[in-house]
Design an enzyme around this catalytic site. Structure first.
Site, PDB file in Angstrom:
ATOM      1  N   LYS A 262       7.615   1.307  11.613  1.00 18.10           N
ATOM      2  CA  LYS A 262       7.204   1.703  13.521  1.00 18.10           C
ATOM      3  C   LYS A 262       7.292   0.562  13.879  1.00 18.10           C
ATOM      4  O   LYS A 262       8.966   0.277  15.423  1.00 18.10           O
ATOM      5  CB  LYS A 262       6.007   2.075  14.029  1.00 18.10           C
ATOM      6  CG  LYS A 262       4.892   1.129  13.585  1.00 18.10           C
ATOM      7  CD  LYS A 262       3.441   2.005  12.835  1.00 18.10           C
ATOM      8  CE  LYS A 262       3.131   1.006  12.080  1.00 18.10           C
ATOM      9  NZ  LYS A 262       2.435   1.644  11.498  1.00 18.10           N
TER      10      LYS A 262
ATOM     11  N   GLU B  93      -3.289  -2.746   9.562  1.00 16.50           N
ATOM     12  CA  GLU B  93      -1.857  -3.217   9.617  1.00 16.50           C
ATOM     13  C   GLU B  93      -2.235  -4.340   8.908  1.00 16.50           C
ATOM     14  O   GLU B  93      -3.381  -4.938   9.136  1.00 16.50           O
ATOM     15  CB  GLU B  93      -1.113  -3.770  11.123  1.00 16.50           C
ATOM     16  CG  GLU B  93      -0.775  -2.275  11.855  1.00 16.50           C
ATOM     17  CD  GLU B  93       0.238  -1.669  10.611  1.00 16.50           C
ATOM     18  OE1 GLU B  93       1.470  -1.630  10.664  1.00 16.50           O
ATOM     19  OE2 GLU B  93      -0.036  -0.316  10.403  1.00 16.50           O
TER      20      GLU B  93
ATOM     21  N   ASP C 161       0.097  -0.567  18.439  1.00 18.14           N
ATOM     22  CA  ASP C 161       0.899  -0.098  16.901  1.00 18.14           C
ATOM     23  C   ASP C 161       1.078   1.792  17.901  1.00 18.14           C
ATOM     24  O   ASP C 161       1.715   2.081  17.731  1.00 18.14           O
ATOM     25  CB  ASP C 161      -0.963  -0.177  15.874  1.00 18.14           C
ATOM     26  CG  ASP C 161       0.075   1.037  14.649  1.00 18.14           C
ATOM     27  OD1 ASP C 161       1.010   0.920  14.086  1.00 18.14           O
ATOM     28  OD2 ASP C 161      -0.980   2.379  15.058  1.00 18.14           O
TER      29      ASP C 161
ATOM     30  N   GLY D 120      -2.432   5.906   5.539  1.00 19.69           N
ATOM     31  CA  GLY D 120      -3.427   5.101   4.247  1.00 19.69           C
ATOM     32  C   GLY D 120      -2.337   5.562   3.339  1.00 19.69           C
ATOM     33  O   GLY D 120      -0.920   5.744   3.648  1.00 19.69           O
TER      34      GLY D 120
ATOM     35  N   THR E 210       1.391  -1.391   0.207  1.00 15.17           N
ATOM     36  CA  THR E 210       0.099  -0.223  -0.066  1.00 15.17           C
ATOM     37  C   THR E 210       0.596   1.418  -0.170  1.00 15.17           C
ATOM     38  O   THR E 210       0.255   2.222  -1.101  1.00 15.17           O
ATOM     39  CB  THR E 210      -0.898  -0.218   1.475  1.00 15.17           C
ATOM     40  OG1 THR E 210      -1.705  -0.957   1.370  1.00 15.17           O
ATOM     41  CG2 THR E 210      -2.026   0.821   1.427  1.00 15.17           C
ATOM     42  N   VAL E 211       1.940   1.541   0.718  1.00 20.83           N
ATOM     43  CA  VAL E 211       2.823   2.835   1.248  1.00 20.83           C
ATOM     44  C   VAL E 211       3.718   2.832  -0.230  1.00 20.83           C
ATOM     45  O   VAL E 211       3.706   4.034  -0.848  1.00 20.83           O
ATOM     46  CB  VAL E 211       3.279   2.232   2.316  1.00 20.83           C
ATOM     47  CG1 VAL E 211       4.665   3.987   2.560  1.00 20.83           C
ATOM     48  CG2 VAL E 211       2.247   2.777   3.345  1.00 20.83           C
TER      49      VAL E 211
ATOM     50  N   LYS F  30       3.975   3.704  18.378  1.00 30.75           N
ATOM     51  CA  LYS F  30       4.185   5.098  17.827  1.00 30.75           C
ATOM     52  C   LYS F  30       4.665   6.024  18.969  1.00 30.75           C
ATOM     53  O   LYS F  30       5.397   6.908  19.164  1.00 30.75           O
ATOM     54  CB  LYS F  30       3.361   5.703  17.141  1.00 30.75           C
ATOM     55  CG  LYS F  30       2.883   5.591  15.982  1.00 30.75           C
ATOM     56  CD  LYS F  30       1.399   5.440  15.692  1.00 30.75           C
ATOM     57  CE  LYS F  30       1.314   3.887  14.238  1.00 30.75           C
ATOM     58  NZ  LYS F  30      -0.176   4.492  13.704  1.00 30.75           N
TER      59      LYS F  30
ATOM     60  N   GLY G 146       1.427   8.571  10.438  1.00 24.21           N
ATOM     61  CA  GLY G 146       1.170   8.982   8.523  1.00 24.21           C
ATOM     62  C   GLY G 146       1.775  10.429   8.384  1.00 24.21           C
ATOM     63  O   GLY G 146       2.414  10.855   8.439  1.00 24.21           O
TER      64      GLY G 146
HETATM   65  N1  HSE Z   1      -1.728   0.912  11.321  1.00 22.84           N
HETATM   66  C1  HSE Z   1      -2.092   2.050  11.358  1.00 22.84           C
HETATM   67  C2  HSE Z   1      -2.732   3.298  11.448  1.00 22.84           C
HETATM   68  C3  HSE Z   1      -1.360   3.160   9.701  1.00 22.84           C
HETATM   69  O1  HSE Z   1      -4.252   2.617  11.523  1.00 22.84           O
HETATM   70  O2  HSE Z   1      -2.418   4.560  12.153  1.00 22.84           O
HETATM   71  C4  HSE Z   1      -0.620   4.199  10.051  1.00 22.84           C
HETATM   72  O3  HSE Z   1       0.651   3.925  11.105  1.00 22.84           O
END
Ligand code: HSE
Length: 381
Positions: A87, A172, A183, A283, A10-11, A187, A116
């Site tokens: 991350k 993810e 997640d 995204g 995706t990214v 961060k 993001g």
């Molecule tokens: N899965 C992560 C989120 C993607 O929903 O924030 C971006 O880090």
């Protein structure tokens, strides 16, 4: 700057498209899985990239700790700059990668790994040069924010909201990391490393949104409350705290107005006061925009986001206390120090006296270990 991209998910696809349009950047090659090299610029061996003297920087957007760690280490050791959105990699191996990058005089930048498109780590790394950061926090997971918003505003149930977030490319590969809060925890670990030169690596308190039901959300709505998954980090009495938990907020609070996949990252500096940054936290293009911003920063000479001196420490979440909203079985109405409570059929809903974050998380774990079903969320301060 000539760039190779490791990963074409995706990214990765978004990063490649953006590099092709960006000034000062040129896409040389993309590392893909065996069998997927259907274009001349796609390669399947990391050695081709590491040994290519033309490549000046790699972008790692594969996810996971291995083989990402081996690949990024090899690229840094070969004197190439590295930018990552991963991350899990930075939370597990950030200090080692930063030390290697600093030895080689190349950049190691990872602002896309946190928030993001939101330039949280980017700004924080600049702020620490001239200010003391008192605290960090906010909404740092787009998937769970999207889900809670969809449950609240569209009346969606949990499973459907998760499916839509996955289909939109926010979650993810294993969405358990999103809904469990892991997640978001990774961060805040990165943000603490940037702000305090300390990477918390144990002692966490982590509660995601897995226990919330559509009925809970309806109940909050009837009371004018909105649920959000919030992270907090900071220093208190020379101890570093870092935790993730759901929080119930009044509908007029700033966090309640953060909708869809948006994030709200906050820090408080001694001199700057509160800084709040809002933008899409997940995204393809929002995340790719942060990767390409880091590449441009590297072109302009930025080398460090986490200092090479960053040390791993244990978090101490006993230094912060909250009052907690709790929903549990009516038979457990006396199991917690409630200041107020109401019985609703077989359920009890109440608000506790202030409890240390460690204490509350441990109490709920003990109840769940006995098979009890419990939902809890901190009450907004
Ligand atoms: N899965 C992560 C989120 C993607 O929903 O924030 C971006 O880090």
């Amino acid at each position: 700057m000539k760039v190779s991209v490791l990963g074409y998910g995706t990214v990765g696809v978004g990063v490649c498209e953006m590099i092709e349009k960006a000034e000062g950047l040129e896409l040389v090659s993309v590392l893909v899985r065996p069998g997927k090299a259907d274009k001349p610029f796609k390669v399947t061996s990391i050695d081709e990239i590491v040994n290519d003297p033309e490549v000046e920087a790699v972008v790692e957007v594969m996810g996971g700790v291995e083989p990402a760690y081996s690949f990024v280490s090899a690229a840094l050791a070969a004197g190439k700059h590295a930018v990552t959105s991963n991350k899990a990699l930075v939370a597990a191996k950030g200090p080692e990668l930063q030390r290697l990058a600093s030895e080689k005089g190349v950049a190691f930048l990872f602002s896309a790994a946190c928030g993001g498109a939101v330039p949280f780590l980017h700004n924080l790394a600049l702020a620490v040069e001239s200010d003391e950061i008192l605290s960090l926090g906010g909404i740092l997971n787009g998937t769970t924010n999207f889900m809670l918003d969809a449950m609240q505003r569209d009346g969606m149930d949990y499973a459907d909201a998760l499916k839509v977030a996955q289909a939109l490319g926010y979650a993810e590969a294993d969405p358990t990391a999103d809904v469990s809060g892991l997640d978001a925890l990774r961060k805040i670990m990165l943000a603490c490393a940037v702000a305090y030169d300390k990477l918390p690596c144990e002692g966490f308190c982590l509660e995601g949104i897995e226990s919330v039901t559509a009925a809970d959300v309806k109940h909050f709505q009837s009371k004018g409350l909105v649920l959000r998954l919030l992270v907090r980090g900071g220093m208190q009495d020379e101890r570093l705290y870092a935790f993730v938990q759901p929080v119930l907020l009044s509908a007029s609070s700033p966090e309640a107005s953060v909708l869809k996949n948006f994030n709200m990252a906050k820090y408080r500096g001694v001199n700057s006061g509160d800084i709040v940054l809002i933008g899409q936290g997940a995204g393809r293009y929002p995340t790719a925009s942060a990767v390409v911003r880091d590449l441009s920063d590297a072109v302009h000479g930025r080398r460090v986001m986490m200092k090479p001196s960053c040390e791993r420490v244990e978090a101490d979440n006993s230094v912060v206390s909250c009052r907690y909203y709790v929903r549990l079985s009516a038979s457990l109405a006396d199991a917690l120090p409630f200041e107020e409570k109401e019985l609703d059929g077989e359920l009890c809903r109440g608000v506790t006296a202030p409890l240390a974050v460690t204490d509350m998380h441990a109490r709920v774990k003990a109840l769940r270990d006995k098979g009890e079903s419990v939902f809890f969320a901190a009450m907004e301060e």
